[in-house]
Design an enzyme around this catalytic site. Structure first.
Site, PDB file in Angstrom:
ATOM      1  NE  ARG A 182      44.777  35.119  35.134  1.00  0.00           N
ATOM      2  CZ  ARG A 182      45.991  34.576  34.999  1.00  0.00           C
ATOM      3  NH1 ARG A 182      46.301  33.923  33.898  1.00  0.00           N
ATOM      4  NH2 ARG A 182      46.895  34.716  35.952  1.00  0.00           N
ATOM      5  NE  ARG A 216      40.601  34.678  38.653  1.00  0.00           N
ATOM      6  CZ  ARG A 216      41.780  35.247  38.423  1.00  0.00           C
ATOM      7  NH1 ARG A 216      42.762  35.102  39.309  1.00  0.00           N
ATOM      8  NH2 ARG A 216      41.994  35.948  37.335  1.00  0.00           N
ATOM      9  CD  GLU A 247      44.347  36.160  44.054  1.00  0.00           C
ATOM     10  OE1 GLU A 247      44.854  36.464  42.978  1.00  0.00           O
ATOM     11  OE2 GLU A 247      43.123  36.285  44.299  1.00  0.00           O
ATOM     12  CG  ASN A 302      50.912  36.198  39.221  1.00  0.00           C
ATOM     13  OD1 ASN A 302      51.963  35.591  39.293  1.00  0.00           O
ATOM     14  ND2 ASN A 302      50.006  35.944  38.304  1.00  0.00           N
ATOM     15  CG  ASP A 303      46.967  39.687  42.865  1.00  0.00           C
ATOM     16  OD1 ASP A 303      47.410  40.834  42.638  1.00  0.00           O
ATOM     17  OD2 ASP A 303      46.069  39.170  42.186  1.00  0.00           O
ATOM     18  NE  ARG A 311      49.662  40.906  38.865  1.00  0.00           N
ATOM     19  CZ  ARG A 311      48.718  39.973  38.821  1.00  0.00           C
ATOM     20  NH1 ARG A 311      48.003  39.711  39.907  1.00  0.00           N
ATOM     21  NH2 ARG A 311      48.486  39.297  37.740  1.00  0.00           N
TER      22      ARG A 311
HETATM   23  C1  PEP Z   1      47.677  35.549  40.936  1.00  0.00           C
HETATM   24  O1  PEP Z   1      47.398  36.604  41.509  1.00  0.00           O
HETATM   25  O2  PEP Z   1      48.739  34.917  41.122  1.00  0.00           O
HETATM   26  C2  PEP Z   1      46.732  34.985  39.967  1.00  0.00           C
HETATM   27  C3  PEP Z   1      46.928  33.798  39.426  1.00  0.00           C
HETATM   28  O3  PEP Z   1      45.670  35.742  39.625  1.00  0.00           O
HETATM   29  P1  PEP Z   1      45.784  36.925  38.538  1.00  0.00           P
HETATM   30  O4  PEP Z   1      47.178  36.877  37.968  1.00  0.00           O
HETATM   31  O5  PEP Z   1      44.728  36.650  37.552  1.00  0.00           O
HETATM   32  O6  PEP Z   1      45.545  38.129  39.389  1.00  0.00           O
HETATM   33 MG    MG Z   2      45.400  37.467  41.367  1.00  0.00          MG
END
Ligand code: PEP
Ligand code: MG
Length: 539
Positions: A267, A303, A397, A420-421, A431
């Site tokens: 990240r 990323r 995502e 997650n997204d 979230r």
């Molecule tokens: C996600 O969205 O699952 C992800 C790994 O990116 P971040 O949590 O950094 O948004």
């Molecule tokens: Mg994400």
């Protein structure tokens, strides 16, 4: 800490030391805040806001500056001013506000360390760490392999130490009282982080009881760690890559120690947040290469900057958005600031010419965005072309991108699903919003259908990774494996456990399980199904 040390320079130089140290600590706290928000939750992460706003308190900073103006050095001015502030908070009648005096103390201490160059306390032996309190940096720096538990004389359940310990499975008891600080070294202490029980010098019976409780857990963890270096191969011989999500060089070191096969998600935004201007190409290159070195030749997946929305950058003007998660995030923001993106890609290309490196773009919604980003990458690579070994991927995502994945594939070497997204957008459940957080579940069959679609389209063409939190969820792993995911990117701490889970998987059974999961109504049904499979296996 020696508060009188060193010569006192010109007031302007002393003030500059304060400004630089405060900025460094801000960055550190920002880092921990984001880490906490990612690994624990937005609500818990918000307690760091108190620390950040303290560092930005104009009145307090003016007081420090005024003290320096009278000829006092930076260290003494800071310590004196903050001690006064702490005293005021500690004297308030409201117990909640009184507790904030601890925040003042922690932040004050952290800046003093930055000013004096004194490093955070290091843990050198295995055991229970007993301390008055921990700063965010100290809590973040705890070596989970050495620190078997933490007892704090002060602190609260919502303190930074509690949050970070929870995130890393370190048992912790807070507010144990001053007396705990005078317990001689070598004394037996037992604690249960779940119930908050703490006993100093326990009876043999009590000790046995605690030992039994801990034995199971510790045995499993030790077993996992012993095998952590080994590859994660399922029962039928299928190889899975278990890689780590990292945000810093320290994370990369922990990942290597935990047996990670590489970094599946770096990240990079941690380098960009909490500072007045963007890091230059050289600084970025140094950071990325340090991460690559810490992983000793294992592949790192950088990323590109995933800022915007809820993660604003002070040096990029961003108008307030009504729905930041639906606004200029990730690749959208980067493409609006092409030079920033180009510079980052230059640093990434330089890294890729020396270390096994992949690059991936976050929050891609359309093929146009991917092609545009690839164009900037080509410009950054220069006339010699892309580094030979550079793999180019995108994060999936956004549900529309998952459904259109076929159109992207010929421009990609891999995809990484950010569950997650993806869950947040598929279920329209933000979230970070506690009221709907439970809805935003990657095991919802609607989300699984999107993952299934991506895996089917990608099969035999590009690798599919998952780098969201679902990748370390015991109940999600069999389903993801069953859908065809072959790389899981998880927090460093989780690597040994996830590898162990994979070694017990029967992908044939997982495939059938995943197909059934796709027909179910909700995430809870999917969990029950996986649990049923697990208890059958263990029977
Ligand atoms: C996600 O969205 O699952 C992800 C790994 O990116 P971040 O949590 O950094 O948004
Ligand atoms: Mg994400």
């Amino acid at each position: 800490m020696d508060l009188d040390s060193g010569e006192v320079g010109e007031p302007s130089a002393e003030w500059r030391r304060i400004v630089e140290s405060v900025a460094a600590v801000r960055r550190e706290i920002e880092h921990v805040r984001i880490l906490t928000s990612r690994e624990v939750g937005a609500e818990e992460a918000s307690i760091f806001d108190a620390h950040l706003s303290l560092l930005a308190d104009a009145e307090m900073l003016a007081d420090v500056k005024a003290r320096i103006g009278t000829g006092v050095g930076a260290v003494a001015a800071w310590a004196g001013c903050l001690a006064d502030v702490e005293r005021v908070w500690a004297g308030l009648p409201d117990p909640y506000l009184r507790e904030r005096a601890e925040d003042v103390h922690a932040v004050s201490d952290q800046v003093l360390r930055a000013l004096t160059g004194e490093s955070a306390r290091q843990t050198v032996a295995e055991g229970i760490l007993v301390a008055r309190d921990l700063t965010p940096a100290e809590a973040a720096g705890l070596d989970a392999d050495l620190v078997l538990g933490v007892v704090l004389a002060q602190g609260s359940a919502t303190s930074h130490a509690a949050i970070l310990a929870r995130a890393r499975d370190i048992p912790l008891v807070v507010a144990a009282g001053r007396d705990v600080l005078s317990v001689p070294e070598g004394t037996t202490i037992v604690l249960d982080g779940g119930s908050g029980e703490l006993c100093i010098d326990p009876s043999p019976e009590l000790l046995d009881d605690f030992r039994r409780r801990a034995a199971d857990l510790a045995e499993r963890r030790a077993h996992h760690l012993a095998l952590a270096e080994q590859p994660a191969v399922s029962l039928d011989g299928t190889h899975f890559a278990v890689v780590a999500n990292v945000g810093s060089v320290a994370d990369a070191r922990s990942s290597l120690a935990a047996g990670a096969d590489g970094a599946g998600l770096v990240r990079t935004e941690f380098l960009f947040l909490g500072r007045a201007s963007a890091p230059g190409v050289d600084e970025q290159q140094a950071e990325y290469q340090a991460i690559a070195q810490a992983l000793a030749g294992r592949r790192i997946t950088l990323r590109t900057l995933d800022a915007g929305g809820d993660k604003p950058l002070p040096y990029i003007p961003m108008p307030l958005e009504a729905n930041p998660f639906l606004g200029r995030r990730g690749i959208r923001l980067s493409l609006d600031h092409r030079e920033l993106l180009r510079e980052q890609l230059v640093a990434i290309c330089r890294t890729a010419r020396r270390y096994p490196t992949s690059v991936m773009f976050p929050m891609v919604a359309t093929l146009g965005e991917l092609l545009d980003a690839r164009q900037v990458l080509a410009e950054a690579a220069g006339p010699t072309g892309l580094p030979e070994d550079l793999q180019v991927g995108m994060m999936v995502e956004i549900p529309a991108a998952a459904l259109k994945i076929e159109t992207f594939l010929s421009h990609l070497d891999f995809v990484s699903i950010g569950t997650n997204d993806l869950a947040q957008y598929a279920l329209a459940a933000e979230r970070g919003n506690g009221a709907v957080a439970a809805l935003s579940d990657a095991l919802d069959p609607g989300v699984l259908m999107l993952i299934d679609h991506v895996c089917r389209a990608a099969r035999g063409r590009v690798e599919v990774a998952v780098c969201g939190e679902a990748a370390s969820d015991e109940l999600a792993i069999p389903v993801l494996a069953g859908l065809g995911v072959r790389e899981l990117s998880v927090s460093p701490y989780a690597v040994p456990r996830v590898k162990a889970t994979i070694r017990e998987l029967d992908p044939g059974r997982c495939a059938a399980l995943a197909q059934e999961a796709l027909t179910l109504a909700g995430a809870d049904d999917v969990r029950k199904l996986v649990l049923a499979m697990m208890s059958e296996t263990n029977a």
